[in-house]
Design an enzyme around this catalytic site. Structure first.
Site, PDB file in Angstrom:
ATOM      1  N   ARG A 274       0.869  -1.189   0.000  1.00 21.91           N
ATOM      2  CA  ARG A 274       0.000   0.000   0.000  1.00 21.91           C
ATOM      3  C   ARG A 274       0.901   1.233   0.000  1.00 21.91           C
ATOM      4  NH1 ARG A 274      -5.178  -0.399   1.959  1.00 21.91           N
ATOM      5  NH2 ARG A 274      -5.454   1.543   0.786  1.00 21.91           N
TER       6      ARG A 274
ATOM      7  N   ASP B 250      -4.190   9.409   5.558  1.00 20.35           N
ATOM      8  CA  ASP B 250      -3.197   8.361   5.325  1.00 20.35           C
ATOM      9  C   ASP B 250      -1.791   8.925   5.196  1.00 20.35           C
ATOM     10  OD1 ASP B 250      -4.443   5.395   4.369  1.00 20.35           O
ATOM     11  OD2 ASP B 250      -5.845   7.064   4.456  1.00 20.35           O
TER      12      ASP B 250
END
Length: 364
Positions: free
Chosen positions: A90, A244
């Site tokens: 990710r 994030d």
């Protein structure tokens, strides 16, 4: 947080002392499943395919992945290989890189024969640190909710809009954006949360609504495009989202659609806050739009939706014509100028280099 009458974290060490157990979030809200991750391959799949998700939880899961790998082979070569394998799963979530760096730096200084035990200990510390950071974020964000509640009539709820899932399912416990909400409810402050469904993976509908329901938080699920309408009509007092990756100048990279909520909030004079632990700050990046890599996920996530079928099974159904390609950027960047404040474990910072450095002077 509680599921039924039992307290759960999202990840914990299995009783065998080597594997880790996680809540498999792919099946929520319809089924609550716990699975055991035994190998580095299991960890990589769990992160990449979003059995676990949320930047803080991704980081903790990766830390335990390094520990599992060190129990198999504690060599420098394997340590570097695992770092690369997990980092690629990710690319946008900065906590992943932060946790992997923390593990590698800690272990490199140790003899190989000591690395496995030390790795499990450090991973457990990172998990516990996440809980404490989120608890502090909750306390600091609670002050924001209190200030708005003080201007309300007695019993009138503070109406909060949130996007995606920055709840306890995105961390080890408490959550980031939801921690102040849970603390407000515990304090007896009336709140009402508007939960964006958050296409395409519907993490608001699947996960945040499940959390709110489980903890008795008054809430309403809304389609992603309803937020601006609610703001225009005075139905939103405050927006709180997670992130994030946050840049050194205060830009915020969060789930796709966050930028549009910030624009609507600015147009309607509604405070827009972002809740984050300091490991989510990327001090090496100063322009989020230009510098942050945006993960492009499979178009099938847009073309199909998962839900419970009439026979009780969990089914995935196509919602678009076959042959219609779908783009699926997972994140967007909200410029610092649209952000009222960054709620961190050290306090609320202005979304600016000066604001962040005031709370984190060691970064000056």
């Amino acid at each position: 947080m509680k599921v039924g009458d039992r307290h759960y974290h999202t990840i914990w060490l299995n009783e065998d002392g080597r594997s880790v157990d996680i809540i498999d979030q792919r099946w929520l809200p319809h089924e609550f499943r716990v699975v055991t991750l035994k190998t580095i391959a299991d960890i990589a799949v769990a992160i990449r395919d979003m059995w676990v998700r949320g930047a803080p939880l991704i980081g903790v899961t990766a830390a335990y992945g390094v520990a599992i790998a060190m129990a198999e082979d504690p060599s420098d070569t394997h340590l570097d290989s695992v770092w690369e394998e997990l980092h690629e799963t990710r690319p946008t979530a900065i906590n992943l890189r932060w946790a992997l760096n923390a593990m590698r730096e800690h272990l490199r200084a140790l003899p190989e024969q000591e690395r496995a035990e030390a790795a499990y200990q450090r991973a457990a510390e990172i998990a516990e640190e996440d809980i404490e950071l989120n608890r502090a974020i909750g306390a600091n964000g609670l002050k924001v909710i209190r200030e708005i509640a003080a201007r309300k009539k007695p019993g009138e709820p503070v109406k909060i809009l949130t996007h995606c899932n920055a709840g306890w399912l995105a961390t080890v416990d408490y959550g980031t954006a939801t921690a102040p909400i849970y603390m407000a409810v515990e304090e007896g402050l009336p709140v009402h949360v508007y939960v964006d469904e958050t296409r395409p993976r519907n993490q608001g509908a699947y996960l945040t609504a499940w959390e709110m329901n489980g903890h008795g938080v008054p809430h309403t699920l809304i389609v992603d495009n309803a937020g601006g309408h609610l703001m225009q009509h005075g139905d939103v007092d405050l927006v709180i989202v997670g992130t994030d990756r946050t840049t050194a100048n205060g830009d915020v990279c969060n789930k796709i659609g966050t930028y549009l909520k910030a624009l609507a909030a600015r147009d309607n004079g509604i405070p827009f806050y972002v809740a984050l632990p300091s490991p989510t700050i990327d001090w090496t990046v100063h322009d989020g739009v230009k510098e942050i890599p945006i993960e492009e996920r499979a178009g099938e996530e847009v073309s199909f939706v998962q839900g419970r079928a009439p026979d009780g099974s969990i089914a995935s159904v196509r919602i678009s014509p076959e042959g219609s390609p779908a783009a699926n950027p997972a994140f967007d960047v909200t410029p610092a100028r649209l952000i009222t404040g960054l709620i961190t474990e050290r306090g609320v910072a202005d979304a600016s280099p000066e604001g962040l450095k005031a709370l984190f002077p060691e970064r000056s």
